[in-house]
Design a protein around this motif. Sequence first.
Motif, PDB file in Angstrom:
ATOM      1  N   THR A   1      11.960   7.831   4.486  1.00  0.00           N
ATOM      2  CA  THR A   1      10.715   7.624   4.702  1.00  0.00           C
ATOM      3  C   THR A   1      10.115   6.554   5.604  1.00  0.00           C
ATOM      4  OG1 THR A   1      10.087   6.386   2.690  1.00  0.00           O
ATOM      5  CG2 THR A   1      10.274   8.532   2.405  1.00  0.00           C
ATOM      6  N   THR A   2       8.921   6.695   6.269  1.00  0.00           N
ATOM      7  CA  THR A   2       8.186   5.648   6.720  1.00  0.00           C
ATOM      8  C   THR A   2       6.980   5.155   5.958  1.00  0.00           C
ATOM      9  OG1 THR A   2       9.021   6.430   8.912  1.00  0.00           O
ATOM     10  CG2 THR A   2       7.029   4.851   9.085  1.00  0.00           C
ATOM     11  N   ARG A   3       6.961   3.998   5.804  1.00  0.00           N
ATOM     12  CA  ARG A   3       5.764   3.836   4.595  1.00  0.00           C
ATOM     13  C   ARG A   3       4.699   2.818   5.314  1.00  0.00           C
ATOM     14  NH1 ARG A   3       7.432   5.126  -1.322  1.00  0.00           N
ATOM     15  NH2 ARG A   3       9.549   6.046  -0.841  1.00  0.00           N
ATOM     16  N   LEU A   4       3.412   2.695   4.984  1.00  0.00           N
ATOM     17  CA  LEU A   4       2.580   1.886   5.652  1.00  0.00           C
ATOM     18  C   LEU A   4       1.817   1.008   4.427  1.00  0.00           C
ATOM     19  CD1 LEU A   4       0.073   2.993   8.402  1.00  0.00           C
ATOM     20  CD2 LEU A   4      -0.990   1.676   6.472  1.00  0.00           C
ATOM     21  N   HIS A   5       1.863  -0.346   4.693  1.00  0.00           N
ATOM     22  CA  HIS A   5       1.355  -1.195   3.473  1.00  0.00           C
ATOM     23  C   HIS A   5       0.050  -1.850   4.059  1.00  0.00           C
ATOM     24  CE1 HIS A   5       5.822  -0.680   1.961  1.00  0.00           C
ATOM     25  NE2 HIS A   5       6.034  -0.666   3.276  1.00  0.00           N
ATOM     26  N   ALA A   6      -0.793  -2.033   3.313  1.00  0.00           N
ATOM     27  CA  ALA A   6      -1.985  -2.927   3.722  1.00  0.00           C
ATOM     28  C   ALA A   6      -2.957  -3.372   2.532  1.00  0.00           C
ATOM     29  CB  ALA A   6      -2.935  -1.816   4.561  1.00  0.00           C
ATOM     30  N   GLU A   7      -3.846  -4.139   2.856  1.00  0.00           N
ATOM     31  CA  GLU A   7      -4.477  -4.740   1.904  1.00  0.00           C
ATOM     32  C   GLU A   7      -5.600  -3.757   1.078  1.00  0.00           C
ATOM     33  OE1 GLU A   7      -4.919  -9.589   2.914  1.00  0.00           O
ATOM     34  OE2 GLU A   7      -5.654  -7.918   4.578  1.00  0.00           O
ATOM     35  N   TRP A   8      -5.798  -4.052  -0.082  1.00  0.00           N
ATOM     36  CA  TRP A   8      -6.876  -3.262  -0.784  1.00  0.00           C
ATOM     37  C   TRP A   8      -7.847  -4.364  -1.243  1.00  0.00           C
ATOM     38  CZ3 TRP A   8      -6.639  -1.400  -6.591  1.00  0.00           C
ATOM     39  CH2 TRP A   8      -7.690  -0.722  -6.779  1.00  0.00           C
ATOM     40  N   LYS A   9      -9.069  -4.224  -0.639  1.00  0.00           N
ATOM     41  CA  LYS A   9     -10.098  -5.148  -0.800  1.00  0.00           C
ATOM     42  C   LYS A   9     -11.164  -4.772  -1.695  1.00  0.00           C
ATOM     43  CE  LYS A   9      -9.130  -7.493   3.637  1.00  0.00           C
ATOM     44  NZ  LYS A   9      -9.602  -7.744   4.997  1.00  0.00           N
ATOM     45  N   ARG A  10     -11.588  -5.356  -2.737  1.00  0.00           N
ATOM     46  CA  ARG A  10     -12.572  -4.974  -3.531  1.00  0.00           C
ATOM     47  C   ARG A  10     -12.862  -6.099  -4.478  1.00  0.00           C
ATOM     48  NH1 ARG A  10      -7.242  -5.144  -4.989  1.00  0.00           N
ATOM     49  NH2 ARG A  10      -6.791  -5.005  -7.047  1.00  0.00           N
ATOM     50  N   ASP A  11     -14.389  -6.392  -4.430  1.00  0.00           N
ATOM     51  CA  ASP A  11     -14.705  -7.299  -5.439  1.00  0.00           C
ATOM     52  C   ASP A  11     -14.247  -8.967  -5.157  1.00  0.00           C
ATOM     53  OD1 ASP A  11     -16.462  -5.462  -6.231  1.00  0.00           O
ATOM     54  OD2 ASP A  11     -15.350  -4.857  -8.103  1.00  0.00           O
ATOM     55  N   GLU A  12     -14.173  -9.293  -3.717  1.00  0.00           N
ATOM     56  CA  GLU A  12     -13.229 -10.483  -3.869  1.00  0.00           C
ATOM     57  C   GLU A  12     -11.985 -10.603  -4.334  1.00  0.00           C
ATOM     58  OE1 GLU A  12     -15.737 -13.698  -4.912  1.00  0.00           O
ATOM     59  OE2 GLU A  12     -17.379 -13.088  -3.559  1.00  0.00           O
ATOM     60  N   ILE A  13     -11.135  -9.406  -4.403  1.00  0.00           N
ATOM     61  CA  ILE A  13      -9.920  -9.464  -4.934  1.00  0.00           C
ATOM     62  C   ILE A  13      -9.137  -8.781  -3.871  1.00  0.00           C
ATOM     63  CG2 ILE A  13      -8.320  -8.498  -6.531  1.00  0.00           C
ATOM     64  CD1 ILE A  13     -10.671  -8.303  -8.539  1.00  0.00           C
ATOM     65  N   ILE A  14      -7.950  -9.248  -3.470  1.00  0.00           N
ATOM     66  CA  ILE A  14      -7.058  -8.763  -2.365  1.00  0.00           C
ATOM     67  C   ILE A  14      -5.698  -8.558  -2.956  1.00  0.00           C
ATOM     68  CG2 ILE A  14      -5.991  -8.948   0.002  1.00  0.00           C
ATOM     69  CD1 ILE A  14      -8.496 -10.539   0.454  1.00  0.00           C
ATOM     70  N   SER A  15      -5.361  -7.225  -2.822  1.00  0.00           N
ATOM     71  CA  SER A  15      -3.814  -6.961  -3.314  1.00  0.00           C
ATOM     72  C   SER A  15      -3.226  -6.094  -2.312  1.00  0.00           C
ATOM     73  CB  SER A  15      -3.631  -6.372  -4.786  1.00  0.00           C
ATOM     74  OG  SER A  15      -4.506  -5.498  -4.762  1.00  0.00           O
ATOM     75  N   TRP A  16      -2.202  -6.121  -2.199  1.00  0.00           N
ATOM     76  CA  TRP A  16      -1.239  -5.292  -1.181  1.00  0.00           C
ATOM     77  C   TRP A  16      -0.710  -4.073  -1.755  1.00  0.00           C
ATOM     78  CZ3 TRP A  16      -0.317  -5.770   4.298  1.00  0.00           C
ATOM     79  CH2 TRP A  16      -0.852  -6.992   4.901  1.00  0.00           C
ATOM     80  N   HIS A  17      -0.794  -2.844  -1.169  1.00  0.00           N
ATOM     81  CA  HIS A  17      -0.365  -1.754  -1.638  1.00  0.00           C
ATOM     82  C   HIS A  17       0.287  -0.868  -0.693  1.00  0.00           C
ATOM     83  CE1 HIS A  17      -1.943  -2.222  -5.504  1.00  0.00           C
ATOM     84  NE2 HIS A  17      -2.935  -3.015  -4.956  1.00  0.00           N
ATOM     85  N   GLU A  18       1.005  -0.092  -0.829  1.00  0.00           N
ATOM     86  CA  GLU A  18       1.384   1.229  -0.072  1.00  0.00           C
ATOM     87  C   GLU A  18       0.216   2.180   0.244  1.00  0.00           C
ATOM     88  OE1 GLU A  18       4.528   4.963   0.276  1.00  0.00           O
ATOM     89  OE2 GLU A  18       4.954   3.569  -1.193  1.00  0.00           O
ATOM     90  N   ILE A  19      -0.353   2.355   1.153  1.00  0.00           N
ATOM     91  CA  ILE A  19      -1.714   3.357   1.592  1.00  0.00           C
ATOM     92  C   ILE A  19      -1.380   4.501   2.290  1.00  0.00           C
ATOM     93  CG2 ILE A  19      -2.964   1.258   1.071  1.00  0.00           C
ATOM     94  CD1 ILE A  19      -3.916   1.625   3.962  1.00  0.00           C
ATOM     95  N   GLY A  20      -0.022   4.748   2.789  1.00  0.00           N
ATOM     96  CA  GLY A  20       0.140   5.701   3.805  1.00  0.00           C
ATOM     97  C   GLY A  20       1.724   6.014   3.732  1.00  0.00           C
ATOM     98  N   ARG A  21       2.144   7.188   3.998  1.00  0.00           N
ATOM     99  CA  ARG A  21       3.510   7.647   4.253  1.00  0.00           C
ATOM    100  C   ARG A  21       3.666   8.489   5.436  1.00  0.00           C
ATOM    101  NH1 ARG A  21       6.311   8.861  -1.323  1.00  0.00           N
ATOM    102  NH2 ARG A  21       5.381   7.041  -1.994  1.00  0.00           N
TER     103      ARG A  21
ATOM    104  N   ASN B   1     -10.012   6.697   5.652  1.00  0.00           N
ATOM    105  CA  ASN B   1      -9.520   6.164   4.161  1.00  0.00           C
ATOM    106  C   ASN B   1      -9.087   4.608   4.519  1.00  0.00           C
ATOM    107  OD1 ASN B   1     -10.397   8.381   2.745  1.00  0.00           O
ATOM    108  ND2 ASN B   1      -8.164   9.194   3.229  1.00  0.00           N
ATOM    109  N   PHE B   2      -8.525   4.416   5.443  1.00  0.00           N
ATOM    110  CA  PHE B   2      -8.043   3.153   5.823  1.00  0.00           C
ATOM    111  C   PHE B   2      -9.206   2.223   5.776  1.00  0.00           C
ATOM    112  CE2 PHE B   2      -6.887  -0.389   8.957  1.00  0.00           C
ATOM    113  CZ  PHE B   2      -5.918  -0.891   8.269  1.00  0.00           C
ATOM    114  N   SER B   3     -10.240   2.527   6.631  1.00  0.00           N
ATOM    115  CA  SER B   3     -11.448   1.568   6.730  1.00  0.00           C
ATOM    116  C   SER B   3     -12.018   1.222   5.231  1.00  0.00           C
ATOM    117  CB  SER B   3     -12.437   2.144   7.671  1.00  0.00           C
ATOM    118  OG  SER B   3     -13.441   1.648   7.720  1.00  0.00           O
ATOM    119  N   ARG B   4     -12.236   2.406   4.463  1.00  0.00           N
ATOM    120  CA  ARG B   4     -12.741   2.256   3.331  1.00  0.00           C
ATOM    121  C   ARG B   4     -11.958   1.352   2.300  1.00  0.00           C
ATOM    122  NH1 ARG B   4     -14.829   7.637   4.249  1.00  0.00           N
ATOM    123  NH2 ARG B   4     -12.673   8.432   3.803  1.00  0.00           N
ATOM    124  N   ILE B   5     -10.566   1.390   2.302  1.00  0.00           N
ATOM    125  CA  ILE B   5      -9.827   0.692   1.283  1.00  0.00           C
ATOM    126  C   ILE B   5      -9.779  -0.801   1.875  1.00  0.00           C
ATOM    127  CG2 ILE B   5      -7.235   0.468   0.487  1.00  0.00           C
ATOM    128  CD1 ILE B   5      -7.042   3.612   0.956  1.00  0.00           C
TER     129      ILE B   5
END
Length: 809
Positions: A416-436, A478-482
């Motif tokens: 697989t190829t996986r895409l990791h990015a930041e999830w920003k919400r309510d001043e909280i930031i955490s990294w997640h896999e958001i695409g494959r 979806n990337f823009s929203r996340i």
Amino acid sequence: MANISTNIKIDIDYIGAACNCCPHSLDWQNGPRLIYAVTNSVALCSDIAPFSIRKTFSGHQARVNCVKWIRQEQRNSISDFYYFLSASVDKTICLWKGIDDDYRICTSLVGHQNSVTTLIGYQQSSNDNVYVASGSADSTVKIWCIANTLATCIHTLDLQNGFAITLEFVPLDNHKNVFLLFVATDKNTVNIYQVSNSVIEQVFVLSGHEDWIRSITIQKLTPLQWFVATCSQDNYIRIWQLSFDENNNQTNVDETILKLKRSSFALKNSDEFSINVNVELYSILLGHEEAIYGLCWYPNTDLKKVATTILSASMDKSMVLWTFDDNQKMYIDKARVGEVGGNTLGFYGCTFSPCGSYILGHGYEGALHLWKIEEIDNRINLVPQVINSGHFNTVEDCCWDKHSGRYLLSVSTDQTTRLHAEWKRDEIISWHEIGRPQIHGYEMKCLAFIGSNQQRFVSGADEKILRVFEAPKNFLENFSRITKINVDEDIARAQSLPEGANVPALGLSNKAIFDSDENQTTTIANDENPMTVDALYKEGFFKATVLSEPPLEEHLLQNTLWPEIQKLYGHGYEIIAVASNPSGSIVASSCKATQQNDAAIILWNTNTWKPVVRLVVHQLTVVRMVFSNDGRYLLSVSRDRSWSLFDVDESDFQARLHKRISSNNPYHKRIIWTCSFSHDDKYFITGARDQQIHVWRVKEKSDNDNEQPCEKNYLKLNDSVTAVTFASHLIQNDKYFVVAGLDNGSIFLYTWNEQISWQQITSIAPPLGFHLTVNQLCFRPSSLSSSSYYQLAGCSNDGTVRIFSISLS
């Protein structure tokens, strides 16, 4: 080499990793936090949602098969230590001791002659001895007693030619250091043993299953009434009730009541006690269509009555929450969840959270599935939750998006190829896999991002062709929203792009799906013949979704693929390395080679996707290539112990050799694995299996192939150098910042210039760092980066992708 006096702070922003693909490789319910096996190590997660990995602990030389918290009946204070166990293919068991997120090996249990496949541990209170039962492929079960750090094997059960599939180890409440050991064998039975420090004796056999028993779980209604639940590959769950009679009274059975057959056995310990135990088959549950691998009672909290709720997980891709109905006097399935779609198998195990508010399952490809339990008016709703994910095998390469490092791409031998990015919400930031973007049929080896003005990448696998992918419209939205990153320009450019992609049946290429295709594939006309091949085997798995949080595993499998826009044919063997120049106009690639003609580097024109130049210089496989930051040079390093620097003319797509060193050079005696340009393109760096790093000038050129490094004071490290990179800024005004990754997983941070040479800043080691070979390191090209703050991404043979934040002052 001096150490530099610099205040430095290194934090871990992200560790992406999947769970090992085997039963018993995850535990949560019996301890304070979620732990699971990741290749040779154990991942310890945060105690708050979304339960990201905080650290990984490694004490084994091979894959970890199972992890387990030590059950502690009594905790004297909140400062008491916790313990967990890890067992491995390397035949050893490690006992870890710690609190919060700081754990260290307390002792190792060595004695098994083959892979340890199952284990369980127990401690009465923090001052008592720890008892451990372990089962191995060597056909034995061993009982260990651990006092402080001294481990003693007190009993060994020889199962002859059989083996233990799973174990449970439960103390008798009123008798110190006396236990019942439940051993599920390959004979489809559960053998019950009475265990004390001096004796081990088989007292009973639970029979009835018709296939291997995969899990045993026990809950005590009272000290004298236990419920034993077992699940099997015969698709059934059986629940037995054990009633302990310490006075040996013969209970009067009412003959008029229809009951399942009862059996009994006696527990004796010389003259100290004699207990009669009645065994009754309490219930049989059928609700799964495939083998059941995981079973777990609801934890002992005040929220539910004991032994009324049980969770099961099966290879049929479903998890079922069973509750006891007082009116019907039977267990009924209150809620059912699971995977939908994809080509994966089902679940290997399941657990409740310690407080009982979440359920968690781990699947065949290492994916974690989390649901929150919500009870409304006696109805149970299971709400899907975001949780950590990642590769489940060696991660071979990674690279940042060239447009300010908005996301990180990684490729792995898990195909697989996986895409990791930041999830920003309510001043909280955490990294997640958001695409494959790519789910392939071959092991992935390399990738490169193409240009900074388009969302494209090229990847190579264990095949002879390169594949080029472009981000679809649904992903960008979806990337823009996340991430809350503005990608309006990309979306405007993507209006003509497809919505998404899917993989056709029996195909390897991601086929583009447009709006009209999507509508056609999700609706079936009434007059369509359902017996045609097209009607029976629909290819329209993709469905455009609107996401404001990272996608779940089902979405990642089906709805985040990128369409393949081009295949590049030209190499005769499997692709090994690929690189792209900064503007994205040229892609360079290499393949496996044992002779000079096969070791050619091919340059591709990305406007026409045609090969424009073949650079035949190296004798053996070119393992790494990198373009300079201005795009004028291409550097390659090879298994033949040489490097080559090429002049690249972007205007007419030509390249010629600028300078090189020969295979018998006096500087690198072994394979050169890695290379990198400085941010100003004045220097480049090479690292090799001979544990040496050399820095070379770009512009200077000798008349023959006897190029010399900048200064004789090369850097010698303690293992093979497998990844090296320059940072994008000078630090302390005149020093280059260099990071090197080694074959043993260590990462070293240095400064360098020609006057002062090498100065070590610090190193990154486990549990924050990698445990096995570092395959790639790359700094994030972000606007946040400065001479005092960096984000460093890396990938490793330990199956993890990590992002470190480095603060210098």
